[in-house]
Design an enzyme around this catalytic site. Structure first.
Site, PDB file in Angstrom:
ATOM      1  N   ASP A 237      -7.617  -7.129   8.776  1.00 53.21           N
ATOM      2  CA  ASP A 237      -7.343  -6.958   7.170  1.00 53.21           C
ATOM      3  C   ASP A 237      -8.772  -7.613   6.594  1.00 53.21           C
ATOM      4  O   ASP A 237      -9.677  -8.555   7.403  1.00 53.21           O
ATOM      5  CB  ASP A 237      -6.082  -7.754   6.575  1.00 53.21           C
ATOM      6  CG  ASP A 237      -5.719  -7.057   5.223  1.00 53.21           C
ATOM      7  OD1 ASP A 237      -6.577  -6.554   4.481  1.00 53.21           O
ATOM      8  OD2 ASP A 237      -4.368  -6.884   5.068  1.00 53.21           O
ATOM      9  N   GLU A 454      -0.758  -7.451  -4.079  1.00 59.58           N
ATOM     10  CA  GLU A 454      -1.105  -8.706  -3.174  1.00 59.58           C
ATOM     11  C   GLU A 454      -0.384  -9.889  -3.756  1.00 59.58           C
ATOM     12  O   GLU A 454       0.750  -9.972  -4.479  1.00 59.58           O
ATOM     13  CB  GLU A 454      -2.366  -8.922  -2.717  1.00 59.58           C
ATOM     14  CG  GLU A 454      -2.760  -7.690  -1.788  1.00 59.58           C
ATOM     15  CD  GLU A 454      -4.205  -7.915  -1.465  1.00 59.58           C
ATOM     16  OE1 GLU A 454      -4.349  -8.422  -0.289  1.00 59.58           O
ATOM     17  OE2 GLU A 454      -5.317  -7.496  -1.852  1.00 59.58           O
TER      18      GLU A 454
END
Length: 568
Positions: A237, A454
């Site tokens: 990521d 997020e």
């Protein structure tokens, strides 16, 4: 994944390395008639350490020059095919989708990226992979990535593994569960993805029982690559290896070594990519990281690039530009491909909405009459395309307002749908006196969450954004009302349900708000079911179907149905 979500150009870093070689020299890797492994071997034999490290570096783009649920897999496959066409039209052959997290706590800021709290539904939704990549040939070997041609893209199953099970739903946190629980809840969709030929897998920021996934050799190499026989490449990521240490980037040499040795093949980097390139090259030359690990990574990356046809067709296919979305075709007409994609998105909205309540004392409110004297449309989300779309839209955290892209708000959709004689009055947050004095036939209230992604979406209270609750109180206390909730997850609604005549969970419908009006006014019927539990209070969380303390406001799988006039 992290901030600035489309760092694709590093994927093509070395395509022109050998452009100066004369045409007279035969190079096996350039010959599409040669077997795939022969092309990979030939090219790798020609590469320096620096060129191999370049393959493993993905830089930021800007730096480079139920019954209804049993039917949502086919729809997902069609959505995947449309997405592949539009992504390819931009010149990018890679999509960071699907997210196959199993969200076990709606307090998680990425819960809306997850299909369900139930792994079986998430498994079914992996059908988007053949939509993105194409149908896997019948004789394909397990674990080998597959992309069907120039109208398809490489898919990415993410985030490996357990990202939806963190304590209290805190993003990037620790998932505490035994190995059997990890296998039974969070791993099954990866098995389905690999069976369907997924090209890449992205590693999760989260930890499993205290061990960072970006440093987990046992799970990335031992289980994903060796046990499941995955032959595509594993990607980190954004800044994922930096976060192996706490604080992030405090020991970068260790982070590079731990991440690459864990089995990560391509590293998604921020602006300072040269630091990674220099550090990995140094560790290779000093044999801190063995060349066998580098060659494994590069072989996997080249395998996907060859399968994508990037050596034969490295430039965007401009003939696909007409696939990019545009306005809906709202009257009978012959639709272009891009209009068909808008209609597909509208269909997805219709099939995803869930009717939670319809009427009081057995008197249904929906479907609403199209022809009436005067109706009210209210709420912070009624005329806000950005709120409908949520995060990951144009900007990382999404945007509010109607200037970010083309689409139809709920207010516009209502005006498109009602009879011309019906007066539609819009007031974002009316007081009770305004509602009572205007003698409306009924009201449509659209409220919900503001966009987020997020960690910014982590919420311990899961409340509707203000002034949403006061709008519900003011309007529903004075006139019959249907409340439409725009949100990425269940939110607190129980205190207001008694005063609401009809309640609809619209999730994040995106640009095609017309799909909401299609159901409110009865052109199509409600058929959606809850893919996650709707709690009563946040004190109950985490709470999933099958738990001993299961006492939801609306249970997993719940959803009322109506009949539509156009469905036959």
């Amino acid at each position: 994944m992290g901030r600035l979500a489309i760092p694709m150009m590093g994927f093509f870093v070395f395509l022109c390395f050998w452009a100066a070689v004369t045409e007279a020299v035969y190079m096996k890797y350039k010959d599409p008639k040669q077997p795939l492994n022969a092309r990979i071997k030939d090219l790798m034999n020609r590469m320096t350490i620096e060129e191999k490290v370049g393959q493993m570096t993905q830089i930021e783009r800007k730096l480079a020059s139920p019954d209804a649920m049993k039917k949502d897999p086919n729809l997902l496959k069609r959505i995947g095919a449309a997405t592949a066409l539009e992504v390819r039209a931009t010149g990018i052959p890679y999509a960071f989708a699907p997210c196959i997290a199993v969200c076990r706590d709606p307090r998680w800021g990425r819960c809306y990226e997850s299909y369900s709290e139930d792994h079986k539904i998430v498994q079914a939704m992996t059908e988007i992979i053949p939509g993105l990549q194409g149908d896997l040939p019948a004789n394909s070997r397990k674990g080998i990535p597959f992309v069907a041609g120039k109208t398809k893209v490489a898919a990415c199953a993410k985030h490996f593994v357990g990202d939806g099970g963190t304590v209290k739903g805190i993003d990037e946190n620790n998932t505490v569960i035994d190995f059997n629980g990890l296998l039974s809840i969070h791993m099954p969709a990866y098995l389905d993805s690999i069976r369907k030929g997924v090209s890449t897998v992205m590693v999760s920021y989260s930890s499993w029982n205290g061990k960072k996934m970006h440093a987990s050799h046992d799970l990335v190499t031992g289980f994903l690559k060796d046990k499941l026989k995955f032959r595509g490449f594993v990607i980190s990521d954004w800044q994922g290896i930096d976060k192996i240490t706490d604080p992030p980037h405090s020991n970068y040499s260790y982070s590079v070594q731990a991440g690459i040795q864990a089995g990560i093949d391509m590293i998604m980097l921020p602006e300072n990519f040269t630091e990674f390139v220099d550090e990995l090259t140094f560790q290779c030359k000093k044999n801190i990281i063995p060349m066998s690990r580098i060659d494994d990574a590069v072989k996997r990356i080249l395998r996907v690039k060859f399968i994508l046809g990037l050596f034969e067709n490295p430039i965007a296919d401009l003939s696909l530009v007409n696939q990019l979305g545009s306005q809906n075709c709202l009257v009978d007409c012959k639709m272009s491909p891009k209009q068909e994609h808008r209609e597909l998105a509208r269909e997805a909205v219709r099939k995803s909405l869930v009717l939670l309540k319809n009427g009081i004392d057995n008197r249904p409110l929906l479907p609403l009459p199209k022809k009436d004297t005067k109706i009210l449309v209210a709420g912070s989300h009624a005329d806000n395309l950005g709120y409908q779309c949520g995060g990951w839209t144009i900007e990382w955290q999404g945007l509010g307002g109607n200037d970010l892209t083309i689409g139809t708000t709920v207010l516009t959709a209502v005006r498109n749908t009602v009879d011309p004689s019906t007066q539609v009055v819009y007031n974002e947050n009316p007081d009770a006196n305004f509602v009572k004095s205007n003698k409306f036939s009924y009201a449509i209230i659209v409220v919900g969450e503001h966009p987020y992604t997020e960690t910014f979406g982590d919420s311990m209270n899961l409340t509707i954004a203000e002034p949403g609750t006061s709008t519900i109180t003011n309007v529903c206390g004075a006139v019959k009302c249907v409340v439409v909730i725009i949100s990425g997850r269940p939110v607190v609604i129980e205190p207001y349900v008694a005063s609401i005549d009809a309640l609809v969970a619209a999730w994040l419908p995106g640009t095609e708000g017309q799909g909401i009006a299609d159901l409110l006014f009865g052109d199509y019927g409600f058929s959606g079911k809850l893919a996650r539990t709707w709690f009563r209070t946040v004190d109950q969380l985490p709470m999933n179907v099958g738990d001993a303390h299961y006492d939801p406001l609306y249970p997993f799988g719940f959803g009322l149905t109506t009949k539509g006039t156009m469905e036959n």
